[in-house]
Design an enzyme around this catalytic site. Sequence first.
Site, PDB file in Angstrom:
ATOM      1  N   VAL A  63       0.851  -1.188   0.000  1.00 53.31           N
ATOM      2  CA  VAL A  63       0.000   0.000   0.000  1.00 53.31           C
ATOM      3  C   VAL A  63       0.887   1.239   0.000  1.00 53.31           C
ATOM      4  O   VAL A  63       2.059   1.191   0.376  1.00 53.31           O
ATOM      5  CB  VAL A  63      -0.941   0.077   1.232  1.00 53.31           C
ATOM      6  CG1 VAL A  63      -1.956  -1.034   1.220  1.00 53.31           C
ATOM      7  CG2 VAL A  63      -0.143   0.099   2.526  1.00 53.31           C
ATOM      8  N   HIS A 165       7.443   5.473  -9.847  1.00 57.93           N
ATOM      9  CA  HIS A 165       8.038   4.251 -10.404  1.00 57.93           C
ATOM     10  C   HIS A 165       9.176   4.579 -11.371  1.00 57.93           C
ATOM     11  O   HIS A 165       9.897   5.552 -11.184  1.00 57.93           O
ATOM     12  CB  HIS A 165       6.959   3.385 -11.054  1.00 57.93           C
ATOM     13  CG  HIS A 165       5.877   2.944 -10.109  1.00 57.93           C
ATOM     14  ND1 HIS A 165       6.126   2.524  -8.820  1.00 57.93           N
ATOM     15  CD2 HIS A 165       4.523   2.860 -10.260  1.00 57.93           C
ATOM     16  CE1 HIS A 165       4.980   2.195  -8.224  1.00 57.93           C
ATOM     17  NE2 HIS A 165       3.997   2.403  -9.064  1.00 57.93           N
TER      18      HIS A 165
END
Length: 294
Positions: A63, A165
């Site tokens: 998460v 990312h």
Amino acid sequence: MTTDWKSITLTLGHSPDPDDAFMFYAMKENKIDQHGYKFEHILQDIQTLNERATRGELNITAVSIHALAYVLDKYALLPSGASMGDGYGPMFVTPSTEGLADDADDEARKQWLLGKKIAIPGLMTSAFLAAQLYLGKGFDYVVVPFDEIFDAVKSGKADVGLIIHEGQLTFANEGLKLVLDLGEWWKRTRGGIPLPLGGNVVRKDFPPEVRHELSDILRESIAYGLKHRHPAVVHSMEHARGMDVPLADKFIGMYVNDFTLDYGDLGRKAVHQFLKEAADAGLIPTIEHLEFVE
């Protein structure tokens, strides 16, 4: 009646990214003793995993640290699996920085960004929470899946992209320019602590001894990957969008490291401070107790 947790397949959610693939390589490929537990690896983007965690759908899941504010009634934070931005993190990028001086300070960059529409990767991502701490609540944004943000910016759907990312290493290849790195800003303005971005959680309805066993398995998986780096990196390449092996290895090194094995005192401090500042700013509910599986 006592549940035999080893008789059922446990759901394990994580992102389809090279750092998560690296972390769970040893489990996925049965390289370590998993003590009789069976796992179904569910790969979904972090915003989807955050939303599923609010509903308690997965036994164990990655998460965003932002999402902890909404799932701590159901989950406890595991001591391993942290993604920390230690002087780097989510970035604001744009095709053109016209009107922004190269040597602009934080306030000038903030004012420049406040005049733009920003593509964000999800309302429960830590990137969005960090952006709100920097810009305030009222900035203009549009929610775009993280892997479509480059296209959104280049097509004019948004003026600026808040990237996460691997985009943090590949944005220049897309012809985009850096406006601000929120991880660098956070560490510089918060006395050197890293920006906590993601973690792994386990459902609280597991008995304590099961939580501890699962915690040990996940930590051993991360340790195995770090010890057997090359095969773990090769395994992760399936999810290395736009990266060759050296670049993927660099990205993995940014987010799978000593903090990932254990938050340590500094990592725990970072999580508490990030969430406290957000609560004080009215961005998330106040967290009375943040439980780590020890």
